[in-house]
Design an enzyme around this catalytic site. Structure first.
Site, short mmCIF file in Angstrom:
data_model
loop_
_atom_site.label_atom_id
_atom_site.label_comp_id
_atom_site.label_asym_id
_atom_site.label_seq_id
_atom_site.Cartn_x
_atom_site.Cartn_y
_atom_site.Cartn_z
N THR A 93 109.79 -0.12 82.65
CA THR A 93 110.07 0.73 83.81
C THR A 93 111.29 0.22 84.57
O THR A 93 111.50 -0.98 84.70
CB THR A 93 108.84 0.74 84.75
OG1 THR A 93 107.71 1.16 84.00
CG2 THR A 93 109.06 1.66 85.93
N SER A 126 108.24 7.44 84.24
CA SER A 126 107.61 8.33 83.26
C SER A 126 108.56 8.67 82.12
O SER A 126 108.11 9.00 81.03
CB SER A 126 107.16 9.62 83.95
OG SER A 126 106.24 9.33 84.97
N TRP A 174 108.63 -3.01 88.88
CA TRP A 174 107.17 -2.93 88.78
C TRP A 174 106.66 -3.66 87.55
O TRP A 174 105.80 -3.15 86.84
CB TRP A 174 106.70 -1.47 88.74
CG TRP A 174 107.06 -0.69 89.95
CD1 TRP A 174 107.98 0.30 90.04
CD2 TRP A 174 106.50 -0.84 91.27
NE1 TRP A 174 108.05 0.78 91.33
CE2 TRP A 174 107.14 0.09 92.10
CE3 TRP A 174 105.53 -1.70 91.82
CZ2 TRP A 174 106.85 0.20 93.45
CZ3 TRP A 174 105.24 -1.57 93.17
CH2 TRP A 174 105.90 -0.63 93.96
N ILE A 175 107.16 -4.87 87.32
CA ILE A 175 106.79 -5.58 86.09
C ILE A 175 105.69 -6.61 86.38
O ILE A 175 105.91 -7.60 87.09
CB ILE A 175 108.03 -6.28 85.46
CG1 ILE A 175 109.15 -5.25 85.27
CG2 ILE A 175 107.65 -6.95 84.14
CD1 ILE A 175 108.76 -4.00 84.49
N THR A 176 104.52 -6.36 85.82
CA THR A 176 103.38 -7.26 86.00
C THR A 176 103.70 -8.63 85.40
O THR A 176 104.25 -8.71 84.29
CB THR A 176 102.12 -6.67 85.32
OG1 THR A 176 101.90 -5.37 85.87
CG2 THR A 176 100.90 -7.54 85.54
N GLU A 203 101.08 2.61 82.88
CA GLU A 203 100.73 2.95 81.49
C GLU A 203 100.61 4.45 81.29
O GLU A 203 99.74 4.92 80.56
CB GLU A 203 99.42 2.27 81.08
CG GLU A 203 99.41 0.78 81.28
CD GLU A 203 100.11 0.05 80.15
OE1 GLU A 203 100.41 0.68 79.13
OE2 GLU A 203 100.36 -1.16 80.33
C1 LIG Z 1 101.09 -2.43 89.95
C2 LIG Z 1 101.96 -1.89 88.88
C3 LIG Z 1 102.24 -2.64 87.77
C4 LIG Z 1 103.09 -2.15 86.78
N1 LIG Z 1 103.37 -2.95 85.70
C5 LIG Z 1 104.34 -2.53 84.81
C6 LIG Z 1 104.75 -3.40 83.74
O1 LIG Z 1 104.23 -4.50 83.56
N2 LIG Z 1 105.74 -2.98 82.94
C7 LIG Z 1 106.35 -1.78 83.09
O2 LIG Z 1 107.25 -1.45 82.33
N3 LIG Z 1 105.95 -0.93 84.09
C8 LIG Z 1 104.98 -1.29 84.95
N4 LIG Z 1 104.60 -0.45 85.98
C9 LIG Z 1 105.30 0.81 86.17
C10 LIG Z 1 104.53 2.04 85.76
O3 LIG Z 1 104.36 2.09 84.38
C11 LIG Z 1 105.27 3.25 86.33
O4 LIG Z 1 105.13 3.20 87.72
C12 LIG Z 1 104.73 4.57 85.79
O5 LIG Z 1 105.11 4.74 84.45
C13 LIG Z 1 105.24 5.76 86.62
O6 LIG Z 1 106.59 5.70 86.81
P1 LIG Z 1 107.20 5.89 88.26
O7 LIG Z 1 106.47 5.02 89.20
O8 LIG Z 1 108.65 5.70 88.13
O9 LIG Z 1 106.86 7.38 88.66
P2 LIG Z 1 107.70 8.69 88.25
O10 LIG Z 1 107.95 8.70 86.81
O11 LIG Z 1 108.87 8.81 89.15
O12 LIG Z 1 106.66 9.83 88.60
C14 LIG Z 1 106.38 10.23 89.94
C15 LIG Z 1 105.39 11.40 89.88
O13 LIG Z 1 105.98 12.48 89.16
C16 LIG Z 1 105.13 12.84 88.11
N5 LIG Z 1 105.90 13.31 86.95
C17 LIG Z 1 106.92 12.67 86.33
N6 LIG Z 1 107.34 13.40 85.29
C18 LIG Z 1 106.57 14.51 85.26
C19 LIG Z 1 106.49 15.66 84.42
N7 LIG Z 1 107.32 15.80 83.38
N8 LIG Z 1 105.60 16.59 84.69
C20 LIG Z 1 104.76 16.46 85.72
N9 LIG Z 1 104.76 15.41 86.56
C21 LIG Z 1 105.65 14.45 86.32
C22 LIG Z 1 104.37 11.59 87.78
O14 LIG Z 1 103.18 11.90 87.08
C23 LIG Z 1 104.11 11.02 89.16
O15 LIG Z 1 103.04 11.69 89.74
C24 LIG Z 1 103.69 -0.90 86.93
C25 LIG Z 1 103.38 -0.12 88.05
C26 LIG Z 1 102.53 -0.60 89.01
C27 LIG Z 1 102.24 0.24 90.20
#
Ligand SMILES: Cc1cc2nc3c(=O)[nH]c(=O)nc-3n(C[C@H](O)[C@H](O)[C@H](O)COP(=O)(O)OP(=O)(O)OC[C@H]3O[C@@H](n4cnc5c(N)ncnc54)[C@H](O)[C@@H]3O)c2cc1C
Length: 614
Positions: A362, A368, A392-394, A593
């Site tokens: 991420t 996403s 957001w990397i655990t 995830e």
């Molecule tokens: C505590 C924590 C630990 C994490 N650990 C890791 C890790 O170790 N490694 C890592 O790589 N990542 C990690 N993440 C990141 C996590 O995987 C991402 O936050 C997640 O994939 C969502 O991405 P985003 O936050 O950028 O949200 P966005 O992608 O910006 O999405 C925001 C909203 O829009 C919606 N959305 C996006 N696209 C669409 C679509 N096409 N249609 C409908 N709705 C949509 C989403 O569902 C969401 O509701 C972690 C996150 C958290 C909170």
């Protein structure tokens, strides 16, 4: 009798017309049963005690001891005898020539009684009644008059007559089994007037009443006589779907959690502290990369790995997150896509908890949709130069090695970055309201020079990191069940001790509706998890199947956590209790995830063939 109002009750029925037909029928049955006793008493002065007896021409037809009180079994024909033997789990008995026909059974009654007694003594009369009566075996636990009036089991099993009012009210069994003619058998002198008044009066005292206002219903009878549940939360006995070794692994991890994590987890969450010293302990426990083969990994099956995740997340999603990232993202990416040198260098240390790994996919602007990632690696001779950042990397801030995914001229590639590599810095994310007992960090890469040996040679394209995510999601769909289970346990415990309006809040129907709905959701989630585990073990897991599990189990767990919080009232917002902590954690689990929306789209695409992401 009139003292308790059987007659007044019927008299009342005469004037009101209420229930008279039924009651008169019941009453006449009762009275006719008592005629023998009355005749015995008036003719011979015999006070009926145990009323069941041995029938001279039908066998078995007599009173047997059970684990608690005597019980009458009265078999009138071969069909009933076969049913009796089936209920007693003595299926060979009807084939025994000594007991083949009624005449045979009468001729060998002592031997037969001995065999039957050896079985009947193992359970209570009520339990046997619940087993045998549905099979059509005439039987019942009532054997004396006092018992006929106060046996809860009898009252639940037999049609009853309600007689009298207020303190004198009594429920009479209409047809107590066993009321057959002991009285007349012993002929002695007629009683003198008043001779037995005291004894009779003692019988006729209002019986001991169960504190509950109603006799137990048939359903309650079944609930109390059924095989007791080992774990009331395991309503569907899902643990019976597990192999003994899987149960052992679950128990060992559960014990580790109880001893090492649960006592402190509230404080760690409050203080946003990840107890790093636990990493080595988790390594000793063997849960780090436990589903991988070789390189110091335990190599257990998918369900065992899932059960470990379940127990860890029952403590806190932070620990399951640590284990998921370490085993399924960091270690799996090396195990699946790394060179032999990379595997030998990192996997044994990561498995032992001597090193910590993280997984950076991420970015600040892309979660996403990682295909648009900005992090870029360009070749410089045989080296690579990496620039960009991950968000957001655990485990990021404590990791000894980071698996980092970056765009190259050949598409997405994976790189291993040891801690301390020049230009590679981390920054922990503060002020989280979720997963506080877990470290989440930003990774920054400023002209980081990496040797060719840092590339994961087998990882080419976005499919590689996505396959790692599938591994981790599998642990999550089990883990969520653990968080939900812990919430429900907490709510059940609380509701059992909290009293409002003069009763335990668990006793209110509204609370029970919540509890029942949650137990159904919890058990369904567990069935789904085990099913997906078996598919994984059989090599038939697919991304959309994992999406079904992650989507369902995490959203159900979150709903359960929130609902459990309501049962705890104001106490529910305290860190003394787990549900709100779990709910807060599960907000992250719902998002990372793959968000629930993205998993919905994965399933939608599987159903329609039409990708709807853009
Ligand atoms: C505590 C924590 C630990 C994490 N650990 C890791 C890790 O170790 N490694 C890592 O790589 N990542 C990690 N993440 C990141 C996590 O995987 C991402 O936050 C997640 O994939 C969502 O991405 P985003 O936050 O950028 O949200 P966005 O992608 O910006 O999405 C925001 C909203 O829009 C919606 N959305 C996006 N696209 C669409 C679509 N096409 N249609 C409908 N709705 C949509 C989403 O569902 C969401 O509701 C972690 C996150 C958290 C909170």
């Amino acid at each position: 009798m009139p003292r308790w109002g059987c007659w007044p009750r019927c008299e009342g029925g005469n004037s009101t017309g209420e229930g008279q037909l039924v009651e008169v029928n019941l009453l006449s049955t009762l009275l006719s049963s008592l005629v023998n006793q009355g005749a015995g008493y008036t003719a011979a002065g015999v006070i009926p005690g145990i009323l069941g007896n041995r029938h001279p021409s039908i066998a078995p037809y007599e009173t047997f001891p059970t684990a608690d009180r005597p019980m009458v079994v009265a078999v009138g024909n071969d069909r009933q005898f076969t049913a009796l033997c089936a209920g007693l789990e003595l299926p060979e008995l009807p084939g025994d020539p000594r007991f083949a026909s009624n005449a045979d059974r009468v001729g060998h009654i002592d031997e037969l009684a001995s065999v039957l007694t050896s079985r009947l003594i193992t359970r209570s009369a009520a339990q046997w009644s619940a087993i045998l009566a549905p099979l059509g075996v005439p039987c019942g636990p009532v054997n004396d008059l006092a018992g006929a009036f106060d046996l809860a089991e009898t009252l639940g099993l037999e049609p009853t007559i309600q007689a009298g009012d207020g303190a004198d009210a009594i429920t009479l069994p209409a047809n107590p089994i066993g009321l057959s003619g002991t009285g007349i058998q012993s002929a002695s002198r007629p009683p003198r007037l008043g001779e037995h008044t005291a004894e009779l009066a003692a019988w006729l005292e209002p019986p001991h009443r169960d504190p509950s206002p109603h006799p137990p219903s048939v359903l309650e009878q079944i609930m109390t006589t059924a095989t007791p549940m080992r774990d009331p939360l395991d309503l569907l006995d899902t643990s019976s779907l597990l192999e003994p070794e899987e149960r052992d692994i679950q128990a060992v991890v559960g014990q580790f959690v109880a001893d090492n994590l649960r006592p402190h987890v509230g404080d760690w969450f409050e203080n946003a502290h990840f107890p790093r010293e636990m990493v080595a302990e988790l390594g000793k426990l063997g849960v780090l990369g436990m589903h991988l083969q070789g390189y110091g990994c335990a190599g257990v099956n998918a369900v065992s790995y899932g059960l470990a995740c379940l127990e860890l997340e029952a403590a806190d999603s932070g620990f399951r997150s640590f284990v998921s990232v370490q085993g399924s993202l960091s270690m799996y990416s090396i195990w699946r896509y790394g060179s032999e040198e990379q595997k030998l260098e990192w996997l044994p240390r990561l498995a032992a908890g001597e090193a910590i790994g993280c997984f950076g996919l991420t970015e600040p602007d892309f979660g996403s949709n990682p295909s648009d990632m900005r992090c870029r690696a360009v070749q410089d001779g045989s080296d690579w130069i990496l620039n960009g950042s991950k968000m957001w990397i655990t485990n990021g801030g404590i990791a000894d090695v980071a698996t980092v995914w970056a765009m190259t001229d050949d598409g997405v590639r994976g790189f291993l970055l040891p801690r301390g590599t020049p230009g590679f810095t981390t920054n922990d994310i503060k002020h989280k309201m979720s997963l506080r007992a877990s470290i989440t960090s930003e990774l920054a890469f400023d002209d980081v020079r990496l040797p060719a040996s840092a590339v994961l040679p087998e990882a080419k394209g976005l499919g590689a990191p996505l396959s790692c995510l599938s591994e981790a999601r599998f642990g999550i769909l089990f883990g969520a069940v653990g968080a939900a289970r812990d919430c429900l346990q907490s709510a059940l415990n609380y509701g059992d001790s909290r009293v409002q309006f003069g009763r335990k809040i668990n006793g209110f129907q509204l609370t029970q509706k919540k509890l029942a709905d949650m137990a159904v959701a919890l058990n369904s989630a567990m069935l789904l998890a085990i099913h997906l585990g078996r598919l994984k073990e059989a090599g038939r897991i697919r991304p959309e199947r994992i999406s079904v599990g992650k989507l369902n189990n995490v959203s159900q767990a979150l709903a359960i956590a929130r609902e459990c919080r309501t049962i705890l009232g104001a106490n529910g917002i305290s860190l003394e209790y787990s549900p709100l902590r779990h709910a807060n954690n599960l907000e992250s689990v719902l998002t990372y995830e793959g968000t629930s929306e993205i998993h919905t789209l994965v399933i939608g695409q599987a159903l329609t063939g039409l990708p709807a992401y853009r």
